[in-house]
Design a protein around this motif. Structure first.
Motif, PDB file in Angstrom:
ATOM      1  N   THR A  63       0.818  -1.215   0.000  1.00 58.67           N
ATOM      2  CA  THR A  63       0.000   0.000   0.000  1.00 58.67           C
ATOM      3  C   THR A  63       0.854   1.268   0.000  1.00 58.67           C
ATOM      4  OG1 THR A  63      -1.784  -1.133   1.171  1.00 58.67           O
ATOM      5  CG2 THR A  63      -1.805   1.268   1.210  1.00 58.67           C
ATOM      6  N   TYR A  64       1.839   1.335   0.890  1.00 61.85           N
ATOM      7  CA  TYR A  64       2.618   2.558   1.040  1.00 61.85           C
ATOM      8  C   TYR A  64       3.436   2.891  -0.211  1.00 61.85           C
ATOM      9  CZ  TYR A  64       6.066   5.891   2.772  1.00 61.85           C
ATOM     10  OH  TYR A  64       6.861   6.990   2.929  1.00 61.85           O
ATOM     11  N   ILE A  65       4.166   1.907  -0.721  1.00 62.66           N
ATOM     12  CA  ILE A  65       5.006   2.158  -1.898  1.00 62.66           C
ATOM     13  C   ILE A  65       4.149   2.518  -3.107  1.00 62.66           C
ATOM     14  CG2 ILE A  65       6.549   1.067  -3.570  1.00 62.66           C
ATOM     15  CD1 ILE A  65       7.874  -0.392  -1.301  1.00 62.66           C
ATOM     16  N   GLN A  66       3.063   1.773  -3.305  1.00 63.41           N
ATOM     17  CA  GLN A  66       2.187   2.060  -4.434  1.00 63.41           C
ATOM     18  C   GLN A  66       1.593   3.458  -4.322  1.00 63.41           C
ATOM     19  OE1 GLN A  66       1.931   0.446  -7.061  1.00 63.41           O
ATOM     20  NE2 GLN A  66       0.061   1.053  -8.094  1.00 63.41           N
ATOM     21  N   CYS A  67       1.174   3.819  -3.127  1.00 69.19           N
ATOM     22  CA  CYS A  67       0.599   5.145  -2.891  1.00 69.19           C
ATOM     23  C   CYS A  67       1.610   6.242  -3.217  1.00 69.19           C
ATOM     24  CB  CYS A  67       0.132   5.248  -1.440  1.00 69.19           C
ATOM     25  SG  CYS A  67      -0.662   6.817  -1.018  1.00 69.19           S
ATOM     26  N   CYS A  68       2.848   6.049  -2.768  1.00 68.17           N
ATOM     27  CA  CYS A  68       3.893   7.053  -3.005  1.00 68.17           C
ATOM     28  C   CYS A  68       4.258   7.160  -4.480  1.00 68.17           C
ATOM     29  CB  CYS A  68       5.142   6.707  -2.195  1.00 68.17           C
ATOM     30  SG  CYS A  68       4.959   6.973  -0.418  1.00 68.17           S
ATOM     31  N   LEU A  69       4.301   6.034  -5.187  1.00 66.27           N
ATOM     32  CA  LEU A  69       4.631   6.049  -6.613  1.00 66.27           C
ATOM     33  C   LEU A  69       3.582   6.815  -7.413  1.00 66.27           C
ATOM     34  CD1 LEU A  69       5.895   2.381  -7.229  1.00 66.27           C
ATOM     35  CD2 LEU A  69       7.269   4.474  -7.244  1.00 66.27           C
ATOM     36  N   ILE A  70       2.317   6.589  -7.098  1.00 72.50           N
ATOM     37  CA  ILE A  70       1.237   7.290  -7.804  1.00 72.50           C
ATOM     38  C   ILE A  70       1.239   8.767  -7.442  1.00 72.50           C
ATOM     39  CG2 ILE A  70      -1.255   7.456  -8.119  1.00 72.50           C
ATOM     40  CD1 ILE A  70      -0.128   4.960  -9.360  1.00 72.50           C
ATOM     41  N   ILE A 137      -2.299  -3.379  -3.030  1.00 77.87           N
ATOM     42  CA  ILE A 137      -1.746  -2.542  -4.092  1.00 77.87           C
ATOM     43  C   ILE A 137      -2.832  -1.656  -4.695  1.00 77.87           C
ATOM     44  CG2 ILE A 137      -0.750  -2.582  -6.426  1.00 77.87           C
ATOM     45  CD1 ILE A 137       0.802  -5.090  -5.576  1.00 77.87           C
ATOM     46  N   THR A 138      -4.022  -2.233  -4.853  1.00 78.06           N
ATOM     47  CA  THR A 138      -5.130  -1.457  -5.408  1.00 78.06           C
ATOM     48  C   THR A 138      -5.537  -0.319  -4.484  1.00 78.06           C
ATOM     49  OG1 THR A 138      -5.956  -3.469  -6.496  1.00 78.06           O
ATOM     50  CG2 THR A 138      -7.449  -1.604  -6.380  1.00 78.06           C
ATOM     51  N   ILE A 139      -5.591  -0.598  -3.190  1.00 77.13           N
ATOM     52  CA  ILE A 139      -5.947   0.476  -2.248  1.00 77.13           C
ATOM     53  C   ILE A 139      -4.835   1.524  -2.190  1.00 77.13           C
ATOM     54  CG2 ILE A 139      -4.998  -0.418  -0.060  1.00 77.13           C
ATOM     55  CD1 ILE A 139      -7.679   0.340   1.221  1.00 77.13           C
ATOM     56  N   GLY A 140      -3.593   1.090  -2.422  1.00 80.60           N
ATOM     57  CA  GLY A 140      -2.482   2.045  -2.507  1.00 80.60           C
ATOM     58  C   GLY A 140      -2.627   2.943  -3.715  1.00 80.60           C
ATOM     59  N   THR A 141      -3.077   2.365  -4.834  1.00 79.99           N
ATOM     60  CA  THR A 141      -3.323   3.146  -6.046  1.00 79.99           C
ATOM     61  C   THR A 141      -4.424   4.168  -5.802  1.00 79.99           C
ATOM     62  OG1 THR A 141      -2.705   1.245  -7.429  1.00 79.99           O
ATOM     63  CG2 THR A 141      -3.945   3.016  -8.488  1.00 79.99           C
ATOM     64  N   LEU A 142      -5.495   3.732  -5.143  1.00 80.20           N
ATOM     65  CA  LEU A 142      -6.618   4.624  -4.847  1.00 80.20           C
ATOM     66  C   LEU A 142      -6.169   5.799  -3.977  1.00 80.20           C
ATOM     67  CD1 LEU A 142      -9.650   5.297  -4.816  1.00 80.20           C
ATOM     68  CD2 LEU A 142      -9.901   3.721  -2.882  1.00 80.20           C
ATOM     69  N   LEU A 143      -5.420   5.498  -2.923  1.00 81.69           N
ATOM     70  CA  LEU A 143      -4.949   6.565  -2.027  1.00 81.69           C
ATOM     71  C   LEU A 143      -3.968   7.490  -2.736  1.00 81.69           C
ATOM     72  CD1 LEU A 143      -4.423   4.515   1.272  1.00 81.69           C
ATOM     73  CD2 LEU A 143      -6.315   6.039   0.702  1.00 81.69           C
ATOM     74  N   GLY A 144      -3.147   6.915  -3.627  1.00 89.31           N
ATOM     75  CA  GLY A 144      -2.194   7.727  -4.379  1.00 89.31           C
ATOM     76  C   GLY A 144      -2.896   8.706  -5.306  1.00 89.31           C
TER      77      GLY A 144
END
Length: 237
Positions: A63-70, A137-144
């Motif tokens: 979640t965290y890495i995906q959020c930061c990348l987006i 990963i999907t929730i990380g994308t949403l938060l990003g």
């Protein structure tokens, strides 16, 4: 639906270069390993401890890495260019998730080896871990997509960390605080329930609820992600 592997690989390579340059984000992948090593040194060998380390890996890495990348793409205004490129929505979202997925699997494997977790049924747990990876990963994308900056993404992801990583332990207080019963429906709680079921003489019926609820969470978050993505695309244009 035709997916271009070249486009997705190009996004993967781009993300890897940005990820390797951002030490504040890349160093986060070490935290779950440190936690797993700490638990292994303590000699605590329970399903709850093993799964807590695993759920922390999902929150802190997937979640965290995906959020930061987006969020970094948005902050640099490069996400808009990506949205306007010939790449389709599935190609962009899958491409932006590939690096996080690879890192998550590697760190998850390391955490499991460090804690010495031996699931009752390896194949079933691998499937559950893969589904959980997709959810986080999907929730990380949403938060990003919601966050405006990388700094904001670091803050917005914290409720997810506490809810999904530590939240399942609050289920012990459900009888005293009925409102906490919602915790029993969390994918992280279902992962623990699944792991506990596999330690006993489980039946196929015991797998329906955990897999069903985790899959339902994935579908809901994916729908929200596509809605927010389309909204952001219109806003940027």
């Amino acid at each position: 639906m035709n997916l271009s592997m070249k486009r997705m690989q190009a996004i993967l390579v781009k993300d890897y270069k940005e990820f390797s340059r951002n030490l504040a984000v890349s160093s986060t992948i070490l935290v779950p390993l440190v936690i797993a090593l700490f638990y292994s040194r303590m000699g605590i060998d329970t399903i709850q401890v093993h799964l807590m380390a695993i759920n922390m890996t999902f929150s802190l890495v997937a979640t965290y890495i995906q959020c930061c990348l987006i969020a970094e793409e948005k902050e640099k205004n490069t996400l808009r260019n990506l949205m306007l490129s010939p790449a389709t929505i599935p190609e962009i979202l899958i491409g932006k998730s590939m690096l996080t997925f690879i890192i998550t699997i590697l760190i998850l494997t390391g955490s499991i080896l460090l804690t010495g977790y031996n699931p009752g049924n390896t194949l079933i747990m691998i499937i559950a871990f893969l589904l959980s990876s997709i959810f986080y990963i999907t929730i990380g994308t949403l938060l990003g997509l919601i966050a405006k900056t990388v700094m904001e993404s670091s803050v917005i992801v914290m409720p997810v960390f506490f809810l999904f990583s530590i939240g399942p332990f609050a289920s012990a207080f459900v009888e005293k605080y009925p409102v906490l019963k919602v915790i029993e429906w969390l994918p992280s709680t279902q992962l623990i329930n699944l792991a506990e079921s596999l330690e006993n003489n489980f039946k196929v019926g015991d797998l329906v609820q955990p897999f069903g609820l985790i899959s339902l969470w994935i579908i809901i978050v994916m729908i929200l992600t596509v809605i927010v993505y389309n909204k952001r695309m219109k806003d940027d244009i």
